[in-house]
Scaffold this motif. Sequence first.
Motif, PDB file in Angstrom:
ATOM      1  N   SER A 190      -1.123   2.421  -0.042  1.00  0.00           N
ATOM      2  CA  SER A 190      -1.650   1.866  -1.289  1.00  0.00           C
ATOM      3  C   SER A 190      -0.612   1.050  -2.042  1.00  0.00           C
ATOM      4  O   SER A 190      -0.958   0.255  -2.917  1.00  0.00           O
ATOM      5  CB  SER A 190      -2.170   2.991  -2.190  1.00  0.00           C
ATOM      6  N   SER A 191       0.673   1.252  -1.703  1.00  0.00           N
ATOM      7  CA  SER A 191       1.727   0.554  -2.452  1.00  0.00           C
ATOM      8  C   SER A 191       2.108  -0.782  -1.819  1.00  0.00           C
ATOM      9  O   SER A 191       3.014  -1.459  -2.299  1.00  0.00           O
ATOM     10  CB  SER A 191       2.978   1.431  -2.518  1.00  0.00           C
ATOM     11  N   PHE A 192       1.436  -1.169  -0.730  1.00  0.00           N
ATOM     12  CA  PHE A 192       1.851  -2.392  -0.036  1.00  0.00           C
ATOM     13  C   PHE A 192       1.910  -3.602  -0.974  1.00  0.00           C
ATOM     14  O   PHE A 192       2.890  -4.333  -1.007  1.00  0.00           O
ATOM     15  CB  PHE A 192       0.915  -2.698   1.142  1.00  0.00           C
ATOM     16  N   LEU A 193       0.832  -3.801  -1.757  1.00  0.00           N
ATOM     17  CA  LEU A 193       0.804  -4.990  -2.612  1.00  0.00           C
ATOM     18  C   LEU A 193       1.894  -4.918  -3.678  1.00  0.00           C
ATOM     19  O   LEU A 193       2.616  -5.893  -3.917  1.00  0.00           O
ATOM     20  CB  LEU A 193      -0.581  -5.169  -3.249  1.00  0.00           C
ATOM     21  N   THR A 194       2.029  -3.739  -4.287  1.00  0.00           N
ATOM     22  CA  THR A 194       3.064  -3.568  -5.310  1.00  0.00           C
ATOM     23  C   THR A 194       4.451  -3.817  -4.707  1.00  0.00           C
ATOM     24  O   THR A 194       5.318  -4.424  -5.346  1.00  0.00           O
ATOM     25  CB  THR A 194       2.995  -2.139  -5.894  1.00  0.00           C
ATOM     26  N   ALA A 195       4.649  -3.334  -3.476  1.00  0.00           N
ATOM     27  CA  ALA A 195       5.935  -3.536  -2.806  1.00  0.00           C
ATOM     28  C   ALA A 195       6.207  -5.032  -2.610  1.00  0.00           C
ATOM     29  O   ALA A 195       7.331  -5.508  -2.831  1.00  0.00           O
ATOM     30  CB  ALA A 195       5.954  -2.812  -1.458  1.00  0.00           C
ATOM     31  N   ILE A 196       5.197  -5.767  -2.222  1.00  0.00           N
ATOM     32  CA  ILE A 196       5.375  -7.214  -2.038  1.00  0.00           C
ATOM     33  C   ILE A 196       5.672  -7.878  -3.380  1.00  0.00           C
ATOM     34  O   ILE A 196       6.624  -8.660  -3.507  1.00  0.00           O
ATOM     35  CB  ILE A 196       4.104  -7.853  -1.422  1.00  0.00           C
ATOM     36  N   GLU A 197       4.875  -7.531  -4.400  1.00  0.00           N
ATOM     37  CA  GLU A 197       5.055  -8.148  -5.724  1.00  0.00           C
ATOM     38  C   GLU A 197       6.467  -7.905  -6.267  1.00  0.00           C
ATOM     39  O   GLU A 197       7.089  -8.805  -6.805  1.00  0.00           O
ATOM     40  CB  GLU A 197       4.020  -7.589  -6.712  1.00  0.00           C
ATOM     41  N   ALA A 198       6.962  -6.668  -6.052  1.00  0.00           N
ATOM     42  CA  ALA A 198       8.258  -6.297  -6.609  1.00  0.00           C
ATOM     43  C   ALA A 198       9.394  -7.067  -5.946  1.00  0.00           C
ATOM     44  O   ALA A 198      10.467  -7.219  -6.519  1.00  0.00           O
ATOM     45  CB  ALA A 198       8.479  -4.791  -6.464  1.00  0.00           C
TER      46      ALA A 198
END
Lengths: 483, 483
Positions: B341-349
């Motif tokens: 679930s954190s994939f997008l947040t990881a990319i954004e960060a």
Amino acid sequence: MEGKITKTYNKVSPEILEQLRSVVGDRRIQFGEAVNPVYSHDEMPIYGKYFPEVVCEAESTEEVAAIMKICSENNIPVTPRGAGTGLVGGCVPLYGGVVLSTSRMNKILSYDMNNLVVHIQPGVLLCDLAADAIAHGLMYPPDPGEKTATVGGNVSTNAGGMRAVKYGVTRDYVLAMTVVLPSGEVIKLGKTVCKTSSGYSLLHLMIGSEGTLGIITELTLKLIPKPAYDISFIVPFKTVEECIAAVPEIKLANLDPQSIEFFDADIVEMSSRFTGEPIFPVNMDGTAVAASLLVTLVGDSQEALMPQIRQLGQVAAGAGAMDVLVVDTAERKKAVWAARSSFLTAIEAQTRFLDEMDVVVPVDKIAKFLIFVRSAGAETGITIRNFGHAGDGNLHIYACADDPDEAEFHRRAKIVMDKSYAKCTEFQGQVSGEHAIGHAKKEYLRESVGDTVFNLMVQIKKVFDPLMILNPGKVCTNLEEAE
Amino acid sequence: MEGKITKTYNKVSPEILEQLRSVVGDRRIQFGEAVNPVYSHDEMPIYGKYFPEVVCEAESTEEVAAIMKICSENNIPVTPRGAGTGLVGGCVPLYGGVVLSTSRMNKILSYDMNNLVVHIQPGVLLCDLAADAIAHGLMYPPDPGEKTATVGGNVSTNAGGMRAVKYGVTRDYVLAMTVVLPSGEVIKLGKTVCKTSSGYSLLHLMIGSEGTLGIITELTLKLIPKPAYDISFIVPFKTVEECIAAVPEIKLANLDPQSIEFFDADIVEMSSRFTGEPIFPVNMDGTAVAASLLVTLVGDSQEALMPQIRQLGQVAAGAGAMDVLVVDTAERKKAVWAARSSFLTAIEAQTRFLDEMDVVVPVDKIAKFLIFVRSAGAETGITIRNFGHAGDGNLHIYACADDPDEAEFHRRAKIVMDKSYAKCTEFQGQVSGEHAIGHAKKEYLRESVGDTVFNLMVQIKKVFDPLMILNPGKVCTNLEEAE
């Protein structure tokens, strides 16, 4: 009357007939006296017979487009027709013109095993698609009772059938379609994908629109791997109320049944008389059976299903069932489901006049609704027969009579129908689960959804068909022919 | 430009502001300088920031209706907004006017255990509904990655999520809704029933229409009994192609998985850097993992699932998997799905500039499509990151760059996007699986569906919103403000 549209159509002239003949050739056109009377009605001739001027049997999207172009340029109404198995007059040409038959568009075009879909023409019969999918190790889940309907017809009415409680309805299996618009333009809606958020869903608008917005000429349908094993159970009860109350219990018990069908003692008796052999129990140890459920479970094997089978037994016992009768041999399954599928035919064969309703009510309102309709029938001298898909609240109810003349039957049936549809609306139900609206149920639809929603439907019809030439007078169009 | 509509809106005058204040009171209105800047964008501010003149936080259908009536009478545009977690600018007020927030309409109204449905207000967060349903022994199957979206937003974009391969998408769980039309009229669509064939499905037209046809103010959603047990498996492969080729094999094997998620080595590395702990394998016995599947099976117990688990092992081995890693403890499941679930947040960060696409392609085209997009990125100086719902062909692809300035990033990203959406159309895919169109993807939608279908959408928009005041400039409306 509000919402009526005044409209005059042209007659099919010899010149227009020649244009149509140039599209489909000599052998796929009927006109004038040569039109087969079957094209004047569906399976409910009681709603009126209307003859087309011409019948064209198309074989391709291009032919359908060419016919629509000719008719839109010449202001000729066109009524699409599949197998003619409808029950609400949906394929009946109220204003004459052309009946466009899709029954020769009956090819299963290709399977795509990587994406588990099949491409077909709309005139493929449901029974043929079902058998062909099984031969490919796959299953087309929608299973309406009328197996000789076309799949295009099923899509046009969003037919549901016996397996809807587990697998959903026809809508859930339509991924894409080719559509000929009333103008003759060809559009493609949807793709071979199960997920989309790409603009308004014209695909879902077309599904269930009864051939009034466009003519479906090709379909891409989702299939599933064929379940390895199925087993059915007949669960008899002493009262209709107990029988219906068991339905949510079965659903809540996480058994994920493929079907939960309901039928009462009357229909079992009629079916026995018709088929000549008693299939469903009418009496258990001296006590009369009032109603039964027919429950089907699917899985990898009987062994794998044992926990669910045991649980079904417990739930049934807790709900007051008289017994749980196993239907597990191939022969017995066939006999039971054939008897279930013959209910309507059994009623028709033993009834002089018959009207029908196909309402859906919330599952917990089924028993109350049935009691109401029976009482309305008894007050009016109309016998009520019914069976249905208890798992999803869809009831097939028939108003029957043998004694009165036809006009008197219509008068009495209308009283029962008016009361029953009003009660259905009060119970937050829908006018039709799968038989649709056609021209027979249009006013009940308006009463059920209200003027604002009905008028939105009329406006949408005008967006797709500004000339009002495609299947006029159906679903939401009230046409008044100009003098 | 063809299809553009010339339109001038009024500004919110002090008199109109007072009328709005009389509906929501002092504490639920923001205007002018006091408007929180958060209302000027969603999670993709890169598509532009646009400030509303007024923000109203409604609490009931009646308030929404009153606001719409005021705005329609005064020619003020209204943009509905849920939690603002969208990725295509759908809730951004392009023409100013009023943002109507549904975030206070966050009540779970009632459960109906007989019919297995829940009635909610549209501002309920997905995570809150999911948890509450579980507490009732039930499950709300749709599971989009963004858990803090509102359910109303999910319905407006027909969000799919991780469990769509087994359970379907949001569309499949919406039985009924209350809608406020742009005029302020209130209509009800659908009923608490799963089967209907009662006129054009305005319910399905509303689902996925991104708040452009009406404002959803109440929802009736179908629930299912909570599955007793679930188990996940990480299945690593040496190549992306082998990994994707395994997907139809798993589907055909009748395992009925709840999820088949796909991710490649890049995203696993980014996720590890972000969360600080490696969750997914990057190397097996010295060989690099190129991509993995995350497969979840559900059933009554681990014992009951053993046949499917064994079969998954066989299918994976046959498809060239490097191993099948079991995820069965509660702690490990939580870690794995949290990482997913954190994939997008990881990319954004870890990315300065980011653009996104959410295409769906047929499952057997996934590998080819990914290779094409990566190569298009490499040619243009754009890094492509991706993950997605392999089971249904829905890919979340991010065009990322840190080096160039913003204008240069936009230029490069547009080149990659233009090529990729064209390839998606060539592969018979859809522009969006669940993020929808908003204003950012409008031209890609037009190119994908063609002018005839796009114009049908425009006409439908006009039926519902003849004054073009509701969420203007989204999905299919190209507005040109009059000078």
